[in-house]
Scaffold this active site. Structure first.
Site, PDB file in Angstrom:
ATOM      1  N   LYS A   1       0.859  -1.175   0.000  1.00 19.63           N
ATOM      2  CA  LYS A   1       0.000   0.000   0.000  1.00 19.63           C
ATOM      3  C   LYS A   1       0.896   1.226   0.000  1.00 19.63           C
ATOM      4  CE  LYS A   1      -3.598   2.339   2.586  1.00 19.63           C
ATOM      5  NZ  LYS A   1      -4.481   2.276   3.755  1.00 19.63           N
TER       6      LYS A   1
ATOM      7  N   LYS B   1      -2.174  -1.576  -3.916  1.00 20.60           N
ATOM      8  CA  LYS B   1      -3.052  -0.410  -3.821  1.00 20.60           C
ATOM      9  C   LYS B   1      -2.216   0.853  -3.826  1.00 20.60           C
ATOM     10  CE  LYS B   1      -6.026   1.789  -0.523  1.00 20.60           C
ATOM     11  NZ  LYS B   1      -6.403   1.873   0.842  1.00 20.60           N
TER      12      LYS B   1
HETATM   13  C1  PBG Z   1      -7.478   3.291   5.569  1.00 24.00           C
HETATM   14  C2  PBG Z   1      -7.751   3.086   4.118  1.00 24.00           C
HETATM   15  C3  PBG Z   1      -7.573   4.003   3.076  1.00 24.00           C
HETATM   16  C4  PBG Z   1      -8.083   3.384   1.939  1.00 24.00           C
HETATM   17  C5  PBG Z   1      -8.502   2.113   2.302  1.00 24.00           C
HETATM   18  N1  PBG Z   1      -8.282   1.942   3.641  1.00 24.00           N
HETATM   19  C6  PBG Z   1      -7.066   5.387   3.077  1.00 24.00           C
HETATM   20  C7  PBG Z   1      -5.735   5.721   3.574  1.00 24.00           C
HETATM   21  O1  PBG Z   1      -4.890   4.868   3.857  1.00 24.00           O
HETATM   22  O2  PBG Z   1      -5.498   6.909   3.729  1.00 24.00           O
HETATM   23  C8  PBG Z   1      -8.162   4.003   0.585  1.00 24.00           C
HETATM   24  C9  PBG Z   1      -9.304   3.545  -0.262  1.00 24.00           C
HETATM   25  C10 PBG Z   1      -9.623   4.443  -1.402  1.00 24.00           C
HETATM   26  O3  PBG Z   1      -8.991   5.504  -1.616  1.00 24.00           O
HETATM   27  O4  PBG Z   1     -10.552   4.089  -2.143  1.00 24.00           O
HETATM   28  N2  PBG Z   1      -6.276   2.813   6.015  1.00 24.00           N
HETATM   29 ZN    ZN Z   2      -5.857   3.592   8.072  1.00 23.14          ZN
END
Ligand code: PBG
Ligand code: ZN
Length: 327
Positions: free
Chosen positions: A198, A251
């Protein structure tokens, strides 16, 4: 004119022939539709930056999922959006057995049973008053003291009946901590889909409005991955495999297809991509202006995910694609 022209165009002659030889294919069963669940009853209000996606209370969520189910969606990813009053420094409401996610999971499993795969996002950021994904100690995001809280959150979702828990926090060691907690509780069949790779990304902008989870200070670069790194993704994924992850995820999706391809070639586990909020909102905005063909863009993106090696596509476009018969 040469005597012999090699003619790859031959197989592009008709639509039927192109369909016959197509390498990457799509199936509604590989789509996962995300949902944002809020407290209350009868609530369904649109999220500004994500046209077509709503905040919904559990009762309305179940109706939406039922309609999606009829369209062919067989998997959901549930995000909790608690009241501001429930936020705290350690995000303890995240693990409450009666919180919106646990309630939503129980309602969905009660209604759809084994026919619907219910996944839950496991992360503290919507529940901490500072909006970070882990606990803060001495002004820094503290890895190890965050782990039991994440494990407790995953456990509460699993006890409510979640098929898959999906940690998105990016703390080191959280897959092992969650696997341990689940196994100790006898929940050996609850799977873990790890947000393995991520990246710290500007593509999460619209989501943070949707989840009310923007960090109050600083950013997430001390725990989410640096967009400049490719090889590091293999380290993250390998650790998750060793710690017991069942599904890996990359992601965001579009800007990271090299990483998707690396993971697909390296690890035999099922691989998911998260086609995130910013990717969705960009397509919606351009389509609304009439600058792009929404259907063609979405299919082109999804085929790219499949070409790169993704098995599972988490996407806000799932419902619309099936409702409009795009697949
Ligand atoms: C929280 C989380 C996020 C997303 C999924 N879980 C945001 C972040 O890490 O700031 C992003 C999902 C999206 O943008 O569709 N940890
Ligand atoms: Zn988070």
């Amino acid at each position: 004119m040469p005597d012999l022209i090699v003619r790859p165009r031959r197989l592009r002659t008709t639509a039927a022939l192109r369909d016959l030889v197509a390498e990457a294919r799509l199936d509604s069963k590989m789509l996962v539709q995300p949902h944002f669940v809020v407290p209350g009853k009868g609530v369904s209000h649109p999220i500004d930056a994500m046209p077509g996606i709503d905040h919904q209370s559990v009762d309305r969520l179940v109706e939406t999922v039922a309609a999606d189910f009829d369209l062919g969606i067989r998997a959901v990813l549930v995000f909790g959006v608690p009241d501001a009053a429930d936020k705290s420094p350690d995000g303890r409401a995240a693990a409450a057995d009666d919180n919106v996610v646990a309630t939503a999971v129980a309602a969905l499993k009660g209604r759809f049973g084994h026919d619907l795969t219910v996944m839950t996002d496991v992360c503290l950021c919507a529940y901490t008053d500072h909006g970070h994904c882990g606990l803060i100690k001495n002004g820094r995001i503290d890895n190890d003291s965050s782990l039991p809280h994440l494990a407790a959150m995953a456990l509460s979702h699993a006890r409510a009946g979640a098929d898959v828990v999906a940690p998105s926090d990016m703390m080191d060691g959280r897959i092992a901590a969650i696997r341990d907690a689940l196994d100790d509780d006898g929940l050996v069949e609850t799977a873990i889909m790890s947000y393995s790779v991520k990246y710290a990304s500007a593509y999460y902008g619209p989501f943070r409005e949707a989840a009310h989870s923007a960090p109050a200070m600083g950013d997430r670069r001390s725990y989410q991955m640096d967009a400049r790194n490719r090889r590091e993704a293999l380290i993250e994924a390998e650790l998750d495999v060793e710690e017991g992850a069942d599904i890996l995820m990359v992601k965001p999706a579009l800007a990271y297809l090299d990483v998707v391809s690396d993971l697909a070639e390296t690890f035999p586990l099922p691989l998911a991509v998260y086609n995130v909020s910013g990717e969705y909102s960009m397509v919606k905005a351009a389509a609304e202006k009439g600058w792009i063909d929404e259907r063609a863009i979405v299919l082109e993106n999804w085929h790219a995910f499949r070409r790169a090696g993704a098995d599972i596509i988490i996407t806000y476009h799932g419902r619309l694609a099936l409702a409009e018969g795009w697949l």
